[in-house]
Design a protein around this motif. Structure first.
Motif, mmCIF file in Angstrom:
data_model
loop_
_atom_site.group_PDB
_atom_site.id
_atom_site.type_symbol
_atom_site.label_atom_id
_atom_site.label_comp_id
_atom_site.label_asym_id
_atom_site.label_seq_id
_atom_site.Cartn_x
_atom_site.Cartn_y
_atom_site.Cartn_z
ATOM 1 N N GLY A 1 68.109 99.918 18.479
ATOM 2 C CA GLY A 1 66.764 99.784 17.944
ATOM 3 C C GLY A 1 66.726 99.430 16.473
ATOM 4 N N ARG A 2 67.601 100.042 15.700
ATOM 5 C CA ARG A 2 67.607 99.767 14.262
ATOM 6 C C ARG A 2 68.002 98.321 13.985
ATOM 7 N N ALA A 3 69.027 97.812 14.668
ATOM 8 C CA ALA A 3 69.432 96.419 14.479
ATOM 9 C C ALA A 3 68.337 95.466 14.929
ATOM 10 N N SER A 4 67.609 95.839 15.983
ATOM 11 C CA SER A 4 66.507 94.998 16.457
ATOM 12 C C SER A 4 65.426 94.869 15.394
ATOM 13 N N ILE A 5 65.103 95.972 14.744
ATOM 14 C CA ILE A 5 64.095 95.934 13.679
ATOM 15 C C ILE A 5 64.579 95.089 12.508
ATOM 16 N N ASP A 6 65.835 95.257 12.114
ATOM 17 C CA ASP A 6 66.390 94.450 11.023
ATOM 18 C C ASP A 6 66.290 92.961 11.348
ATOM 19 N N LEU A 7 66.644 92.604 12.580
ATOM 20 C CA LEU A 7 66.602 91.203 12.987
ATOM 21 C C LEU A 7 65.172 90.673 12.976
ATOM 22 N N ALA A 8 64.222 91.495 13.418
ATOM 23 C CA ALA A 8 62.820 91.067 13.423
ATOM 24 C C ALA A 8 62.326 90.797 12.005
ATOM 25 N N VAL B 1 62.362 90.074 19.368
ATOM 26 C CA VAL B 1 63.820 90.125 19.465
ATOM 27 C C VAL B 1 64.253 91.463 20.051
ATOM 28 N N ASN B 2 65.446 91.472 20.613
ATOM 29 C CA ASN B 2 66.008 92.686 21.206
ATOM 30 C C ASN B 2 67.524 92.624 21.072
ATOM 31 N N HIS C 1 54.835 95.867 10.158
ATOM 32 C CA HIS C 1 54.051 94.951 10.990
ATOM 33 C C HIS C 1 54.721 94.651 12.327
ATOM 34 N N VAL C 2 55.997 94.987 12.461
ATOM 35 C CA VAL C 2 56.750 94.692 13.689
ATOM 36 C C VAL C 2 56.343 95.694 14.771
ATOM 37 N N LYS C 3 55.814 95.200 15.867
ATOM 38 C CA LYS C 3 55.369 96.076 16.951
ATOM 39 C C LYS C 3 56.574 96.527 17.780
ATOM 40 N N LEU C 4 56.534 97.806 18.197
ATOM 41 C CA LEU C 4 57.653 98.397 18.916
ATOM 42 C C LEU C 4 57.300 98.604 20.387
#
Length: 273
Positions: free
Chosen positions: A104-111, A98-99, A152-155
């Motif tokens: 970036g912070r919202a992307s991580i939350d969504l992932a 997801v993007n 575990h979410v790859k960046l």
């Protein structure tokens, strides 16, 4: 051959990740409030089918039509994306990321909320951009990922951001080396000026040489006629505009164009040892 996280997530070598561009969302200037979220979901479902049936190795879901973008998004954006992805989850058959542009912070939350395997964003640097002065805080973002259980979410770090110029007078090789050493990206993306714009091959070479063992992805401008060349240089590609009807950014994904590019990608991968 050493196994990397890319091999574990995508199975194939040099994966091609397709962009699934969501139509404008609530709060965006282009949102169609009369058609509502149901229309956004319907379009996303149609395009997901075209991309997967065309043979892509993964998909990345983004709010690409939330123009003009925010560097800190409103909560409604990621919340709506989570709702849409939740409806699509039973039909997603490939690894997905997801993007939330450009947050970036919202992307991580969504992932974390949706079970996505990876995110792509601008995590480092300070830029003069079409969206104003654009700053980041990778240390805070990395700690946030740990706090919300997203280790575990790859960046995927985009170190050549679209519509922006790095403010520091540093060359691309130096930026790549310090990004790898100091900020711990899982992959690095190299882009052209805008979505669909060609990515300079020399820039890919420079980043690849400086990145060491960190995978490097071509982020824009990959086409059927150059996918073999770009995959020869990089560890993978992210493709959006080319997969759309007539190769036009605003159009919907078209299966025949997906098949055309993926056929060339598979032919190239047959040559790999």
């Amino acid at each position: 051959m050493t196994t990397t996280w890319l091999d574990e997530v995508f199975i194939v070598r040099k994966p091609v990740i397709a962009m699934l561009h969501l139509a404008a969302l609530p709060g965006d200037p282009g949102y169609d409030s009369a058609a509502g979220i149901a229309a956004v979901v319907a379009r996303a479902r149609e395009e997901l089918d075209a991309l997967q049936s065309g043979g892509v190795d993964g998909v990345m879901i983004s709010n690409e039509f939330s123009l003009p973008y925010l560097t800190k998004t409103e909560p409604i954006t990621a919340i709506t994306m989570a709702r849409i992805i939740g409806e699509l989850l039973p039909e997603i058959a490939v690894p997905f990321g997801v993007n939330v542009l450009w947050d970036g912070r919202a992307s991580i939350d969504l992932a974390v909320a949706t079970g996505a395997s990876f995110v792509r964003e601008i995590f480092t640097g300070v830029y003069a951009s079409d969206f104003g002065l654009w700053n980041t805080n990778v240390g805070e973002t990395a700690r946030h990922r740990a706090r919300v259980g997203g280790s575990h979410v790859k960046l995927f770090f985009n170190i050549v951001p679209e519509s922006a110029t790095y403010l520091a007078a540093r060359d691309l090789a130096s930026i790549t080396r310090t990004t790898v050493f100091a900020t711990l990206p899982d992959a690095i993306c190299v882009s052209g000026a805008t979505a669909g714009a060609p990515t300079d091959s020399q820039a890919v070479r420079v980043v690849k040489e400086a990145a060491g063992s960190v995978p490097v992805f071509v982020n824009t401008g990959v086409r059927a006629e150059n996918v073999a060349t770009q995959l020869d240089l990089a560890d993978g590609a992210i493709v959006g505009t080319y997969f759309k009807e007539d190769g036009v950014f605003e159009n919907r994904a078209k299966r025949s164009r997906v098949e055309e590019l993926m056929t060339q990608a598979r032919e190239f991968r047959k040559q790999l040892a």
